[in-house]
Design a protein around this motif. Sequence first.
Motif, PDB file in Angstrom:
ATOM      1  N   ALA A   1      -9.139  54.573-153.627  1.00 44.91           N
ATOM      2  CA  ALA A   1      -9.072  55.392-154.843  1.00 44.91           C
ATOM      3  C   ALA A   1      -9.940  56.643-154.720  1.00 44.91           C
ATOM      4  CB  ALA A   1      -9.499  54.549-156.046  1.00 44.91           C
ATOM      5  N   ALA A   2     -11.169  56.477-154.212  1.00 40.00           N
ATOM      6  CA  ALA A   2     -12.061  57.630-154.072  1.00 40.00           C
ATOM      7  C   ALA A   2     -11.537  58.621-153.031  1.00 40.00           C
ATOM      8  CB  ALA A   2     -13.455  57.156-153.699  1.00 40.00           C
ATOM      9  N   LEU A   3     -11.040  58.136-151.909  1.00 41.27           N
ATOM     10  CA  LEU A   3     -10.537  59.024-150.856  1.00 41.27           C
ATOM     11  C   LEU A   3      -9.259  59.742-151.284  1.00 41.27           C
ATOM     12  CD1 LEU A   3     -11.070  56.859-147.650  1.00 41.27           C
ATOM     13  CD2 LEU A   3     -12.327  58.894-148.320  1.00 41.27           C
ATOM     14  N   ASP A   4      -8.384  59.012-151.958  1.00 44.28           N
ATOM     15  CA  ASP A   4      -7.115  59.614-152.354  1.00 44.28           C
ATOM     16  C   ASP A   4      -7.330  60.745-153.348  1.00 44.28           C
ATOM     17  OD1 ASP A   4      -4.310  59.658-152.100  1.00 44.28           O
ATOM     18  OD2 ASP A   4      -4.111  58.711-154.056  1.00 44.28           O
ATOM     19  N   GLU A   5      -8.303  60.601-154.228  1.00 41.59           N
ATOM     20  CA  GLU A   5      -8.591  61.660-155.207  1.00 41.59           C
ATOM     21  C   GLU A   5      -9.154  62.902-154.527  1.00 41.59           C
ATOM     22  OE1 GLU A   5     -11.312  62.329-159.242  1.00 41.59           O
ATOM     23  OE2 GLU A   5     -11.270  60.380-158.219  1.00 41.59           O
ATOM     24  N   ALA A   6     -10.054  62.706-153.556  1.00 37.19           N
ATOM     25  CA  ALA A   6     -10.660  63.853-152.880  1.00 37.19           C
ATOM     26  C   ALA A   6      -9.724  64.476-151.856  1.00 37.19           C
ATOM     27  CB  ALA A   6     -11.953  63.420-152.198  1.00 37.19           C
ATOM     28  N   ALA A   7      -8.916  63.648-151.189  1.00 36.65           N
ATOM     29  CA  ALA A   7      -8.070  64.153-150.108  1.00 36.65           C
ATOM     30  C   ALA A   7      -6.836  64.863-150.615  1.00 36.65           C
ATOM     31  CB  ALA A   7      -7.651  62.991-149.199  1.00 36.65           C
ATOM     32  N   ALA A   8      -6.592  64.823-151.927  1.00 39.96           N
ATOM     33  CA  ALA A   8      -5.420  65.524-152.454  1.00 39.96           C
ATOM     34  C   ALA A   8      -5.522  67.025-152.202  1.00 39.96           C
ATOM     35  CB  ALA A   8      -5.278  65.234-153.944  1.00 39.96           C
ATOM     36  N   SER A   9      -6.738  67.582-152.241  1.00 36.91           N
ATOM     37  CA  SER A   9      -6.925  69.017-151.986  1.00 36.91           C
ATOM     38  C   SER A   9      -6.941  69.333-150.492  1.00 36.91           C
ATOM     39  CB  SER A   9      -8.237  69.492-152.618  1.00 36.91           C
ATOM     40  OG  SER A   9      -9.340  68.788-152.076  1.00 36.91           O
ATOM     41  N   TRP A  10      -6.857  68.342-149.651  1.00 39.54           N
ATOM     42  CA  TRP A  10      -6.818  68.557-148.204  1.00 39.54           C
ATOM     43  C   TRP A  10      -5.417  68.370-147.637  1.00 39.54           C
ATOM     44  CZ3 TRP A  10     -11.344  64.589-147.535  1.00 39.54           C
ATOM     45  CH2 TRP A  10     -12.508  65.126-148.114  1.00 39.54           C
ATOM     46  N   GLY A  11      -4.451  68.092-148.513  1.00 38.70           N
ATOM     47  CA  GLY A  11      -3.087  67.869-148.056  1.00 38.70           C
ATOM     48  C   GLY A  11      -2.892  66.558-147.347  1.00 38.70           C
TER      49      GLY A  11
ATOM     50  N   ALA B   1     -15.223  58.176-146.494  1.00 34.06           N
ATOM     51  CA  ALA B   1     -14.979  56.727-146.454  1.00 34.06           C
ATOM     52  C   ALA B   1     -16.288  55.965-146.272  1.00 34.06           C
ATOM     53  CB  ALA B   1     -14.005  56.385-145.336  1.00 34.06           C
ATOM     54  N   GLN B   2     -17.166  56.490-145.423  1.00 32.28           N
ATOM     55  CA  GLN B   2     -18.440  55.812-145.189  1.00 32.28           C
ATOM     56  C   GLN B   2     -19.334  55.860-146.425  1.00 32.28           C
ATOM     57  OE1 GLN B   2     -19.732  57.876-141.576  1.00 32.28           O
ATOM     58  NE2 GLN B   2     -19.329  56.011-140.394  1.00 32.28           N
ATOM     59  N   THR B   3     -19.426  57.018-147.083  1.00 29.55           N
ATOM     60  CA  THR B   3     -20.283  57.111-148.271  1.00 29.55           C
ATOM     61  C   THR B   3     -19.730  56.271-149.424  1.00 29.55           C
ATOM     62  OG1 THR B   3     -19.092  59.131-148.929  1.00 29.55           O
ATOM     63  CG2 THR B   3     -21.110  59.401-147.644  1.00 29.55           C
ATOM     64  N   THR B   4     -18.420  56.271-149.603  1.00 24.70           N
ATOM     65  CA  THR B   4     -17.811  55.444-150.659  1.00 24.70           C
ATOM     66  C   THR B   4     -18.020  53.963-150.378  1.00 24.70           C
ATOM     67  OG1 THR B   4     -16.119  57.156-150.959  1.00 24.70           O
ATOM     68  CG2 THR B   4     -15.701  55.003-151.938  1.00 24.70           C
TER      69      THR B   4
ATOM     70  N   TYR C   1     -10.158  67.839-141.633  1.00 27.52           N
ATOM     71  CA  TYR C   1      -9.872  66.800-142.648  1.00 27.52           C
ATOM     72  C   TYR C   1     -10.141  65.399-142.105  1.00 27.52           C
ATOM     73  CZ  TYR C   1      -5.334  66.375-140.267  1.00 27.52           C
ATOM     74  OH  TYR C   1      -4.336  66.195-139.345  1.00 27.52           O
ATOM     75  N   ILE C   2     -10.045  65.184-140.808  1.00 21.68           N
ATOM     76  CA  ILE C   2     -10.318  63.852-140.248  1.00 21.68           C
ATOM     77  C   ILE C   2     -11.801  63.508-140.408  1.00 21.68           C
ATOM     78  CG2 ILE C   2     -10.371  62.495-138.131  1.00 21.68           C
ATOM     79  CD1 ILE C   2      -7.858  63.889-137.233  1.00 21.68           C
ATOM     80  N   MET C   3     -12.672  64.473-140.073  1.00 21.42           N
ATOM     81  CA  MET C   3     -14.099  64.217-140.240  1.00 21.42           C
ATOM     82  C   MET C   3     -14.461  64.074-141.716  1.00 21.42           C
ATOM     83  SD  MET C   3     -17.394  66.372-138.845  1.00 21.42           S
ATOM     84  CE  MET C   3     -17.131  67.716-140.026  1.00 21.42           C
ATOM     85  N   ALA C   4     -13.797  64.865-142.574  1.00 20.66           N
ATOM     86  CA  ALA C   4     -14.066  64.780-144.009  1.00 20.66           C
ATOM     87  C   ALA C   4     -13.681  63.402-144.563  1.00 20.66           C
ATOM     88  CB  ALA C   4     -13.312  65.887-144.739  1.00 20.66           C
ATOM     89  N   ILE C   5     -12.520  62.921-144.137  1.00 24.50           N
ATOM     90  CA  ILE C   5     -12.071  61.590-144.596  1.00 24.50           C
ATOM     91  C   ILE C   5     -13.013  60.509-144.081  1.00 24.50           C
ATOM     92  CG2 ILE C   5     -10.240  59.887-144.372  1.00 24.50           C
ATOM     93  CD1 ILE C   5      -8.246  62.175-144.345  1.00 24.50           C
TER      94      ILE C   5
END
Length: 301
Positions: free
Chosen positions: A140-150, A111-114, A103-107
């Motif tokens: 906003a973009a990270l919080d929406e995607a990271a909800a499924s990552w806990g 973050a970079q693409t957003t 999840y760290i690499m995913a975030i």
Amino acid sequence: MQIALFILIVAVIFIIKALKVVPQQNSWVIERLGKFHSALLPGLNIVIPFIDRVAYKHMLKEVPLDVPSQICITKDNTQLQVDGILYFQVTDPKLASYGTSNYIMAITQLAQTTLRSAIGKMELDKTFEEREHINSAVVAALDEAAASWGVKVLRYEIKDLTPPKEILHAMQAQITAEREKRALIAASEGRKQEQINIATGEREAFIQRSEGEKQSAINRAQGEAEAIKAVAAANAQAIQQVAQAIQLAGGMEAVNFKVAEKYVEAFAHVAKEGNTLILPGNLADMGGLVATAMSIVKAQK
């Protein structure tokens, strides 16, 4: 005896393996026979040794994550190097363990693409003014995607925006020109206000002087009028007193004497006033002249 000692050692090892102490603000994910079983809470927990195992350990504190700097292209095709920092917190240990492999690499990647997408919608000058907007868009973009990552993304902050050296020199030149322009405008406004203040002061001074001269003229006129009135009142009072004196006993004789006296004084000084003398024909007849003057006084009476 040896068997008892062996059983004791196995029991101690079993107890040690069964007891798990989880630190505060941490959560351990337990797998039983390779399947998710539970998430241990902080404190003392009991598990089944050799069946349950600690698969993942998560820290529930807020974690700062340094997002690597990257080159972004603005709307006006200008390269901009952006460096930021991200703050997140694990809220669901199970999803953080099984929702994504890392999840760290995913975030970080998201973050970079957003960030590149948000920068690409703005011109270079706007990127320095709209930092709060960029930060909010990334969160906003990270919080929406990271909800499924806990994971809960708390905030994102841009640490530095660095344009190319050529653009930076051009911006500095522009800023210098703007400052010089504002300085010239401020100086001209100051001179303008100075001239206005001087003109206003001169006008007020002229008005004050004219008001003073006007009041002075009024005061002089009033003084002269009062003086004329006082002289006239004094003359009227003197004439009234003379008229009253004539009515008394011996008044006419006093008038005769006064007229004769004035007549003699007038002719006594007549030679001193000029070279040309005009004398009445009956100069020697003083009594006749006095009688004539007295007849005029009586006629006026």
